[in-house]
Design a protein around this motif. Structure first.
Motif, PDB file in Angstrom:
ATOM      1  N   PRO A 144       0.848  -1.355   0.503  1.00  0.00           N
ATOM      2  CA  PRO A 144      -0.049  -0.039  -0.261  1.00  0.00           C
ATOM      3  C   PRO A 144       0.959   1.290  -0.077  1.00  0.00           C
ATOM      4  CG  PRO A 144       0.073  -1.017   2.478  1.00  0.00           C
ATOM      5  CD  PRO A 144       0.812  -2.126   1.150  1.00  0.00           C
ATOM      6  N   SER A 145      -0.252   2.333  -0.605  1.00  0.00           N
ATOM      7  CA  SER A 145       0.518   4.013  -0.587  1.00  0.00           C
ATOM      8  C   SER A 145       0.050   4.346   0.367  1.00  0.00           C
ATOM      9  CB  SER A 145       0.812   4.393  -1.914  1.00  0.00           C
ATOM     10  OG  SER A 145       1.327   5.832  -2.175  1.00  0.00           O
ATOM     11  N   TYR A 146       0.035   5.481   0.425  1.00  0.00           N
ATOM     12  CA  TYR A 146      -0.238   6.581   1.922  1.00  0.00           C
ATOM     13  C   TYR A 146      -1.905   6.594   1.688  1.00  0.00           C
ATOM     14  CZ  TYR A 146       4.289   8.805   1.888  1.00  0.00           C
ATOM     15  OH  TYR A 146       5.601   8.837   2.019  1.00  0.00           O
ATOM     16  N   ILE A 147      -2.276   6.948   2.873  1.00  0.00           N
ATOM     17  CA  ILE A 147      -3.322   6.922   2.947  1.00  0.00           C
ATOM     18  C   ILE A 147      -4.196   7.985   3.144  1.00  0.00           C
ATOM     19  CG2 ILE A 147      -3.801   4.549   3.584  1.00  0.00           C
ATOM     20  CD1 ILE A 147      -3.820   5.371   6.577  1.00  0.00           C
ATOM     21  N   LEU A 148      -4.978   8.826   2.726  1.00  0.00           N
ATOM     22  CA  LEU A 148      -6.210   9.950   2.503  1.00  0.00           C
ATOM     23  C   LEU A 148      -6.691  10.614   3.832  1.00  0.00           C
ATOM     24  CD1 LEU A 148      -7.325  10.994  -0.825  1.00  0.00           C
ATOM     25  CD2 LEU A 148      -5.095  11.711   0.372  1.00  0.00           C
ATOM     26  N   PRO A 149      -6.483  11.066   5.226  1.00  0.00           N
ATOM     27  CA  PRO A 149      -7.076  11.354   6.109  1.00  0.00           C
ATOM     28  C   PRO A 149      -8.946  10.991   5.550  1.00  0.00           C
ATOM     29  CG  PRO A 149      -6.811  13.475   5.430  1.00  0.00           C
ATOM     30  CD  PRO A 149      -5.833  12.852   4.962  1.00  0.00           C
ATOM     31  N   GLN A 150      -9.429  10.999   7.114  1.00  0.00           N
ATOM     32  CA  GLN A 150     -10.953  10.630   6.652  1.00  0.00           C
ATOM     33  C   GLN A 150     -11.492  12.207   6.404  1.00  0.00           C
ATOM     34  OE1 GLN A 150     -13.517   9.023   9.253  1.00  0.00           O
ATOM     35  NE2 GLN A 150     -15.267   9.869   8.805  1.00  0.00           N
ATOM     36  N   LEU A 151     -12.148  12.956   5.767  1.00  0.00           N
ATOM     37  CA  LEU A 151     -13.190  14.267   5.021  1.00  0.00           C
ATOM     38  C   LEU A 151     -13.807  14.552   6.008  1.00  0.00           C
ATOM     39  CD1 LEU A 151     -12.717  14.505   1.014  1.00  0.00           C
ATOM     40  CD2 LEU A 151     -10.650  15.338   3.382  1.00  0.00           C
ATOM     41  N   PRO A 152     -13.454  15.512   6.725  1.00  0.00           N
ATOM     42  CA  PRO A 152     -15.597  16.290   7.889  1.00  0.00           C
ATOM     43  C   PRO A 152     -16.685  16.429   6.407  1.00  0.00           C
ATOM     44  CG  PRO A 152     -13.695  17.858   7.633  1.00  0.00           C
ATOM     45  CD  PRO A 152     -13.063  17.212   6.363  1.00  0.00           C
ATOM     46  N   VAL A 153     -17.529  16.247   6.374  1.00  0.00           N
ATOM     47  CA  VAL A 153     -18.412  15.850   6.246  1.00  0.00           C
ATOM     48  C   VAL A 153     -19.376  17.229   4.986  1.00  0.00           C
ATOM     49  CG1 VAL A 153     -21.350  15.819   6.058  1.00  0.00           C
ATOM     50  CG2 VAL A 153     -19.834  14.641   8.001  1.00  0.00           C
ATOM     51  N   PRO A 154     -19.226  17.577   3.423  1.00  0.00           N
ATOM     52  CA  PRO A 154     -19.718  18.981   3.392  1.00  0.00           C
ATOM     53  C   PRO A 154     -21.293  19.599   3.799  1.00  0.00           C
ATOM     54  CG  PRO A 154     -19.711  17.028   1.088  1.00  0.00           C
ATOM     55  CD  PRO A 154     -19.830  16.085   2.966  1.00  0.00           C
ATOM     56  N   GLY A 155     -20.598  21.024   3.493  1.00  0.00           N
ATOM     57  CA  GLY A 155     -21.292  21.650   4.751  1.00  0.00           C
ATOM     58  C   GLY A 155     -21.073  22.316   6.270  1.00  0.00           C
ATOM     59  N   ASP A 156     -20.321  21.211   6.756  1.00  0.00           N
ATOM     60  CA  ASP A 156     -19.908  21.476   7.307  1.00  0.00           C
ATOM     61  C   ASP A 156     -18.676  21.874   8.224  1.00  0.00           C
ATOM     62  OD1 ASP A 156     -21.704  19.754   8.959  1.00  0.00           O
ATOM     63  OD2 ASP A 156     -20.505  18.159   9.724  1.00  0.00           O
ATOM     64  N   THR A 157     -18.523  22.727   8.969  1.00  0.00           N
ATOM     65  CA  THR A 157     -17.088  23.962   8.642  1.00  0.00           C
ATOM     66  C   THR A 157     -16.044  23.382   9.765  1.00  0.00           C
ATOM     67  OG1 THR A 157     -18.641  25.922   8.623  1.00  0.00           O
ATOM     68  CG2 THR A 157     -16.756  26.491   9.190  1.00  0.00           C
ATOM     69  N   PHE A 158     -15.187  23.083   9.640  1.00  0.00           N
ATOM     70  CA  PHE A 158     -13.498  23.033   9.964  1.00  0.00           C
ATOM     71  C   PHE A 158     -12.321  24.132  10.031  1.00  0.00           C
ATOM     72  CE2 PHE A 158     -14.140  21.266   6.197  1.00  0.00           C
ATOM     73  CZ  PHE A 158     -13.232  21.289   5.870  1.00  0.00           C
ATOM     74  N   PRO A 159     -12.157  24.042  11.077  1.00  0.00           N
ATOM     75  CA  PRO A 159     -10.669  24.364  10.592  1.00  0.00           C
ATOM     76  C   PRO A 159      -9.606  23.678  10.101  1.00  0.00           C
ATOM     77  CG  PRO A 159     -10.595  23.362  12.809  1.00  0.00           C
ATOM     78  CD  PRO A 159     -12.522  22.793  12.653  1.00  0.00           C
ATOM     79  N   VAL A 160      -8.971  25.084   9.703  1.00  0.00           N
ATOM     80  CA  VAL A 160      -7.212  24.284   9.161  1.00  0.00           C
ATOM     81  C   VAL A 160      -6.549  25.226   9.046  1.00  0.00           C
ATOM     82  CG1 VAL A 160      -9.241  23.011   7.079  1.00  0.00           C
ATOM     83  CG2 VAL A 160      -8.878  25.305   7.190  1.00  0.00           C
ATOM     84  N   ARG A 161      -5.534  24.690   8.482  1.00  0.00           N
ATOM     85  CA  ARG A 161      -4.272  25.988   8.264  1.00  0.00           C
ATOM     86  C   ARG A 161      -4.147  25.711   6.952  1.00  0.00           C
ATOM     87  NH1 ARG A 161       0.021  23.689  10.037  1.00  0.00           N
ATOM     88  NH2 ARG A 161      -1.093  21.612  11.215  1.00  0.00           N
ATOM     89  N   VAL A 162      -3.487  26.383   6.259  1.00  0.00           N
ATOM     90  CA  VAL A 162      -2.507  26.262   4.601  1.00  0.00           C
ATOM     91  C   VAL A 162      -1.148  25.675   4.945  1.00  0.00           C
ATOM     92  CG1 VAL A 162      -2.011  27.579   2.179  1.00  0.00           C
ATOM     93  CG2 VAL A 162      -4.047  27.820   3.545  1.00  0.00           C
ATOM     94  N   THR A 163      -0.454  24.526   4.056  1.00  0.00           N
ATOM     95  CA  THR A 163       0.324  24.207   4.398  1.00  0.00           C
ATOM     96  C   THR A 163       1.022  25.197   2.593  1.00  0.00           C
ATOM     97  OG1 THR A 163       0.122  22.303   3.356  1.00  0.00           O
ATOM     98  CG2 THR A 163       0.201  22.561   5.445  1.00  0.00           C
ATOM     99  N   HIS A 164       0.490  24.662   2.324  1.00  0.00           N
ATOM    100  CA  HIS A 164       1.595  25.206   0.297  1.00  0.00           C
ATOM    101  C   HIS A 164       0.503  26.221  -0.249  1.00  0.00           C
ATOM    102  CE1 HIS A 164       4.056  25.121  -2.740  1.00  0.00           C
ATOM    103  NE2 HIS A 164       3.328  23.800  -3.020  1.00  0.00           N
ATOM    104  N   LEU A 165       0.475  27.022  -1.015  1.00  0.00           N
ATOM    105  CA  LEU A 165       0.459  27.476  -2.601  1.00  0.00           C
ATOM    106  C   LEU A 165       0.936  27.090  -3.571  1.00  0.00           C
ATOM    107  CD1 LEU A 165      -0.057  29.437   0.429  1.00  0.00           C
ATOM    108  CD2 LEU A 165      -1.438  31.227  -1.475  1.00  0.00           C
ATOM    109  N   VAL A 166      -0.222  26.250  -4.466  1.00  0.00           N
ATOM    110  CA  VAL A 166       0.531  26.005  -6.433  1.00  0.00           C
ATOM    111  C   VAL A 166       0.189  27.234  -6.711  1.00  0.00           C
ATOM    112  CG1 VAL A 166      -0.231  24.393  -7.856  1.00  0.00           C
ATOM    113  CG2 VAL A 166       0.712  23.368  -5.778  1.00  0.00           C
ATOM    114  N   SER A 167      -1.650  27.724  -6.572  1.00  0.00           N
ATOM    115  CA  SER A 167      -1.723  28.668  -7.286  1.00  0.00           C
ATOM    116  C   SER A 167      -2.851  29.508  -6.333  1.00  0.00           C
ATOM    117  CB  SER A 167      -2.399  28.691  -8.494  1.00  0.00           C
ATOM    118  OG  SER A 167      -3.692  28.142  -8.157  1.00  0.00           O
ATOM    119  N   PRO A 168      -3.127  30.916  -6.221  1.00  0.00           N
ATOM    120  CA  PRO A 168      -4.428  31.442  -5.594  1.00  0.00           C
ATOM    121  C   PRO A 168      -5.706  30.270  -5.075  1.00  0.00           C
ATOM    122  CG  PRO A 168      -3.385  32.964  -6.640  1.00  0.00           C
ATOM    123  CD  PRO A 168      -3.317  32.041  -7.542  1.00  0.00           C
ATOM    124  N   LYS A 169      -5.890  29.750  -6.934  1.00  0.00           N
ATOM    125  CA  LYS A 169      -6.760  29.425  -6.460  1.00  0.00           C
ATOM    126  C   LYS A 169      -6.290  27.647  -6.188  1.00  0.00           C
ATOM    127  CE  LYS A 169     -11.308  27.509  -8.935  1.00  0.00           C
ATOM    128  NZ  LYS A 169     -12.519  29.054  -8.147  1.00  0.00           N
TER     129      LYS A 169
END
Length: 417
Positions: free
Chosen positions: A198-223
């Motif tokens: 196996p390779s890396y696994i993704l974290p469990q994502l929050p439910v769409p529509g819910d608001t949750f805290p995040v940090r931005v770790t890297h920008l590729v573009s403004p979008k």
């Protein structure tokens, strides 16, 4: 006897061909003599080849190699490169009979693993693939256990690569049964670079529509950005709850595992076979090792590799000596950084800024710097809008104000409904 060797070839039957390091100079000298002796050969007249007959073979690299005929029949001959071990079907025009150098024993030695029985008594194809991936062109340590019964037979050996017993590792992978298997925890160190694991696994994502805290770790573009889920805000509010504690404890366990891995990183072998998306450890500018994946080979002389640090999202081009095999236990933790697209805005049509992002020319460099200043080091909030084809989110400065409004006010972006 114990000696260092290089694995020249792994046969389809699992035979491991090795060239002792002590033989390397003599082999190079012989190869130079062979090239000189057979430099000006003309076309060979029709010749009646016999099985076992000595010859020289012109390889695909145009060099001449010592060989012997293994099988005669049809328009091609099956030959073996006696100093490498590999066999191949080849047209007679690429062979020349000779008795020169037949007094010199082959430099490669066929080996079998001591007291190791493959499942079904024969090495299966997936096991052979694993052996080839792990060993070909690699330097290994050989412990001779038993000599062959007849000349040219297989030497029974214990083979160690990266300090790990090959027999124990293959038994751990359920490819064989071996005596005196090593401790499982040690074998996990090399498991991450074996085909099919196996390779890396993704974290469990929050439910769409819910608001949750995040940090931005890297920008590729403004979008396009990479975010990390930040449980710390919830922990401040509800530090006593078991759910929040368990959320943070996994991150603590991962950080501790990575710290311990850095302490023993010198015992992990360097990565020498490169596959796209392959998990690995990469040394960063701070001289610490982080989880990463290989994306592409950017240069060959010297070898330069493009990697992405999966827990941050950033990319780097590094030399091959900064890549090491990743312990299998580090693959059990989800990646910390997730790639997302930001919703609600698009590049400004009338953005007059001349300097553009080279890889994303629809955006100005000023827009990128403005977005970077808006998110860097800040506690932000997000809400998932869509999960496919890309994870798309609204990103907020706080629980109400969208992060991209500053770009809109400065004329660097437009609203996109």
């Amino acid at each position: 006897k114990i000696f260092q060797a290089v694995v020249s070839y792994v046969g389809h039957d699992g035979t491991i061909y090795i060239i002792p390091k002590a033989y390397e100079i003599a082999l190079k000298k012989l190869m130079v003599e062979i090239q000189s002796a057979f430099r000006c050969l003309g076309l060979l007249e029709p010749y009646n080849w016999k099985e076992g007959e000595a010859c020289v073979i012109r390889g695909s690299d145009t060099l001449w190699y010592r060989g012997k005929v293994v099988q005669v029949g049809g328009s091609t001959l099956q030959v073996q490169y006696v100093d490498v071990g590999c066999t191949e079907n080849i047209l007679p025009c690429h062979l020349y009979p000779t008795t020169l150098y037949t007094a010199v024993p082959p430099f490669c030695i066929p080996c079998q693993l001591y007291k190791t029985v493959p499942i079904g008594n024969n090495w299966q194809q997936d096991a052979v693939d694993c052996l080839q991936e792990l060993l070909t062109k690699e330097e290994v340590e050989i412990h001779v256990q038993e000599l062959p019964d007849n000349p040219g037979g297989k030497l029974s050996v214990s083979l160690y690569f990266g300090g790990t017993s090959l027999s124990s590792f293959m038994a751990y992978q359920k490819y064989c049964v071996a005596e005196d298997c090593e401790d499982t925890s040690k074998l996990e160190l090399l498991e991450g670079d074996v085909p099919g694991l196996p390779s890396y696994i993704l974290p469990q994502l929050p439910v769409p529509g819910d608001t949750f805290p995040v940090r931005v770790t890297h920008l590729v573009s403004p979008k396009e950005v990479y975010i990390c889920f930040d449980p710390s805000k919830n922990l401040v509010k509800q530090s006593d709850t078991e759910g929040d504690a368990s959320c943070d404890s996994e991150l603590e366990r991962f950080n501790e595992a990575l710290k311990q891995c850095n302490e023993i990183v010198d015992s992990l072998p360097l990565v020498t076979h490169f596959r796209k998306e392959m998990p690995c450890l990469v040394k960063y500018q701070d001289d610490l090792w982080y989880r990463a994946k290989l994306l592409s080979v950017e240069g060959l002389d010297p070898v330069q590799l493009l990697v992405q640090f999966v827990d941050y999202g950033n990319f780097s081009v590094v030399p091959r000596n900064r890549l090491r095999h990743i312990p299998y236990y580090l693959l059990k933790y989800p990646v910390q950084a997730v790639r997302v697209l930001l919703a609600g805005f698009k590049p400004a049509v009338y953005d007059k800024n001349v300097r553009r992002i080279p890889y994303s020319p629809e955006w100005s460099v000023e827009a990128l710097w403005t977005m970077m200043e808006s998110v860097e080091g800040k506690q932000l909030f997000a809400s998932i809008l869509a999960l496919s084809p890309d994870i798309t989110i609204y990103l907020f400065e706080d629980e109400k104000n969208l992060i991209h409004m500053k770009l809109i006010e400065m004329g660097l972006a437009e609203l996109d409904e």
